[in-house]
Structure formats: C-alpha cells, structure tokens
Design an enzyme around this catalytic site. Structure first.
Site, PDB file in Angstrom:
ATOM      1  N   ASP A  67       0.816  -1.225   0.000  1.00 52.41           N
ATOM      2  CA  ASP A  67       0.000   0.000   0.000  1.00 52.41           C
ATOM      3  C   ASP A  67       0.846   1.270   0.000  1.00 52.41           C
ATOM      4  O   ASP A  67       0.308   2.376  -0.059  1.00 52.41           O
ATOM      5  CB  ASP A  67      -1.000  -0.009   1.175  1.00 52.41           C
ATOM      6  CG  ASP A  67      -0.334  -0.162   2.530  1.00 52.41           C
ATOM      7  OD1 ASP A  67       0.749  -0.783   2.609  1.00 52.41           O
ATOM      8  OD2 ASP A  67      -0.880   0.340   3.528  1.00 52.41           O
ATOM      9  N   HIS A  68       2.177   1.124   0.039  1.00 56.17           N
ATOM     10  CA  HIS A  68       3.052   2.301  -0.023  1.00 56.17           C
ATOM     11  C   HIS A  68       3.886   2.355  -1.300  1.00 56.17           C
ATOM     12  O   HIS A  68       4.558   3.340  -1.557  1.00 56.17           O
ATOM     13  CB  HIS A  68       3.974   2.342   1.210  1.00 56.17           C
ATOM     14  CG  HIS A  68       3.214   2.582   2.478  1.00 56.17           C
ATOM     15  ND1 HIS A  68       3.248   3.791   3.149  1.00 56.17           N
ATOM     16  CD2 HIS A  68       2.346   1.791   3.156  1.00 56.17           C
ATOM     17  CE1 HIS A  68       2.452   3.717   4.213  1.00 56.17           C
ATOM     18  NE2 HIS A  68       1.900   2.513   4.231  1.00 56.17           N
TER      19      HIS A  68
HETATM   20 ZN   LIG Z   1       3.038  -1.046   6.411  1.00 55.70          ZN
END
Ligand SMILES: [Zn+2]
Length: 327
Positions: A67-68
């Site tokens: 998610d990054h």
């Molecule tokens: Zn994380």
C-alpha cells in the site's frame, strides 16, 4: 516568497476504501516537488489534482508494504513515456531496486531517464539523505513489522533579515552591511559599536514536516520529531482496536495524539485509516481529546506549513460585544 506545503494524495491503509486511496503525499518546497510513498492510484491522483508528476524532483519511500509502493512502477514507466530526461533520485529500502528492475524487465517497460537509487539502510537515522540550498531531509526510525523509516523535511537555519532603514539612520557604511547581516557585531572607524541586532530582524523559525507512517506507538520516536511544525502520524485504528494496532505494528488515533503532545509539535495530521471506518470523526475526536491542534488528512487537501506555524497556541477569548477579526 518561499512556499512549504503538503498535499495529501492517499490516506487509506492496506486497500482503497470509500473515496480513499493508499498512501501518497507531495511536499512542495519553493516549487520543487517531493513524493512520499506511492500507493496504487497515485498517478491518477496527480492527474486529478493537476500536478505534473513527470517533473518530480525526488521520491521518498518509507517501506515496502504494497500500500506504499504499488503505484510506483507504473508511475515511473509513465514518466519515461512522457519523455522525462532528468535523473530522478529515489530514497527507499534497498530491496525496492530489485522489485523495480524485475518489474521493468518482465513488463518490457523501458526507463529512459536515470533512476538514482539511494538505499536508506546506508544512512543513519538523523543523517542528511538529501539537501538543497534551503531544505534538508533526514530519515526517522519507525517501529513497524517490516523495516521502515519516516522522513523529516526541515528548512535550514534562516539568516537574519537586514534592516536598511536602521542601518541608514545609524550611518553605518555600506561595506559593513555584509558582516552585520551574518550576525557579527562591529566597531566603526569613529569608535561606535554597532551590534548586529540593531540593524537586523530576528530570523523566522525554520519550518519542518515529519512523515511517520507506518509505525506502532513508540515513545522513542518523540526526540526525532521534537517541535516540528507539522507531524503526519499514522492513525490506523481507534483506541478500541489498540490490541490489533499493537499486533499489526500500527497506531491508534489516541496514540498518535499522545506522541504529538509529548513531542510538542505545532500541528498533527492523522492518516493511514483502516477500511473499517467510513466516517473518520471518531478518530478525530479521540485524538483531539489528547491534542487539540489536529486535522484529518484528506485526499486532495493542502496544508501550508507557514500558516500552521503562525497559528496561535491558545485560543484568545473574545470579549462580549467585541468582534472577531482575522489577524
Ligand atoms: Zn506497512
């Protein structure tokens, strides 16, 4: 006039949820653009908010959870299609290079500009990893279940501003201006002592922004972010899920606020929300009970660090009959 703003592009943890996308933010310092994290959908957010991402000046990646970073290969490939030619510095955990190289190779994406890769493992926390004439970036140790660093963007110490009017009144010769500007006291040929403070204004306090995501509650973070102008601290859960937060190495909104208060920061921004919250008010309320200067990070929203720094600490009560005026 210098600008120092943060624009939030993604605030969701793990998956997109409601209108929220995974983590990404852009710091704009004097018209230079720095991307922090690059969740899926970041390219679309750049288009939506009219940011020309082909001209990003550097990219900072906190850790390798999907998610990054999952927006990164696509965005870097698009930059090449958009004919970027300038080298692009990336600061990230070392293994990201392998992920990108493999992705580009197998997907036949050719990157025609130079990606200048810097492994964060090669820098001690607090060591300068990137700098311009007026801005320094250092990394901050975070406490996550995979290797993770936050980032601190700090203006370098500002000089005193020269007061020409005062210098003229004191009949200071022009050739002495430079020494006084640098903060030196001088003695003139006629024996008068001129102190730098007579002819200069005190420097503005340097602005700073700390990005702390992802991390579980850890008081050892406090000294790294002491008195920053703006702190972004993840707040994945409300306090009712404190056990889950600890197990997954995330924080609650109350914990984020506690860290902000201990570090005496100017302003706190919450983010990295769990998909279990459609309405984010409970997170805000919980944080505000501990630390009043707090906002929810929201997609597209701008935060002007100068404006936040200038904000008064205490509310001034307004006398009855007196009108509130903007200052
Ligand atoms: Zn994380």
């Amino acid at each position: 006039l210098g600008t120092f703003t943060l624009q939030v592009l993604g605030t969701s943890s793990a998956t997109p949820a409601f209108s929220r996308l995974p983590s990404a933010q852009v710091v704009n310092y004097n018209d230079r653009y720095y991307l922090i994290d690059c969740g899926e959908g970041t390219q679309m957010q750049f288009l939506r908010y009219g940011i020309r991402y082909a001209r990003l000046d550097a990219i900072f990646i906190s850790h390798l959870h999907g998610d990054h970073i999952l927006g990164l290969p696509g965005m870097l490939a698009s930059m090449s299609i958009l004919e970027r030619t300038e080298p692009l510095p990336i600061f990230a955990p070392r293994a990201l290079k392998e992920l990108l190289d493999t992705t580009f190779k197998l997907s036949e994406s050719y990157i025609r500009y130079e990606l200048v890769f810097h492994a964060l493992e090669d820098f001690e926390p607090g060591q300068v990893i990137f700098e311009t004439e007026k801005l320094q970036v250092t990394s901050i140790p975070l406490d996550h279940r995979t290797w993770c660093r936050g980032f601190l963007f700090r203006e370098v110490h500002k000089r005193r501003k020269f007061n020409f009017h005062a210098a003229k009144q004191l009949e200071v010769p022009r050739e002495c201006f430079h020494l006084l500007k640098l903060g030196n006291d001088i003695t003139l040929a006629d024996g008068r002592e001129i102190k730098a403070e007579y002819v200069t204004y005190p420097p503005e306090s340097p602005l700073s922004y700390a990005y702390c995501s992802d991390t579980r509650y850890n008081e050892e973070l406090v000294p790294w972010i002491k008195e920053v102008s703006l702190l972004y601290h993840e707040a994945t859960f409300t306090e009712g899920f404190a056990k889950r937060a600890a197990e997954t190495y995330h924080s609650t909104a109350r914990q984020a606020a506690t860290v902000a208060q201990m570090a005496d920061v100017r302003h706190l921004l919450l983010g990295h929300y769990s998909a279990r919250y459609r309405d984010l008010t409970p997170l805000l309320d919980e944080a505000r009970a501990v630390f009043p200067h707090v906002d929810l990070a929201l997609e597209g929203r701008f935060y002007d660090l100068k404006a936040l720094q200038g904000e008064p600490r205490e509310e001034t009560p307004i006398e009855e009959g007196e009108e509130a005026t903007d200052v």
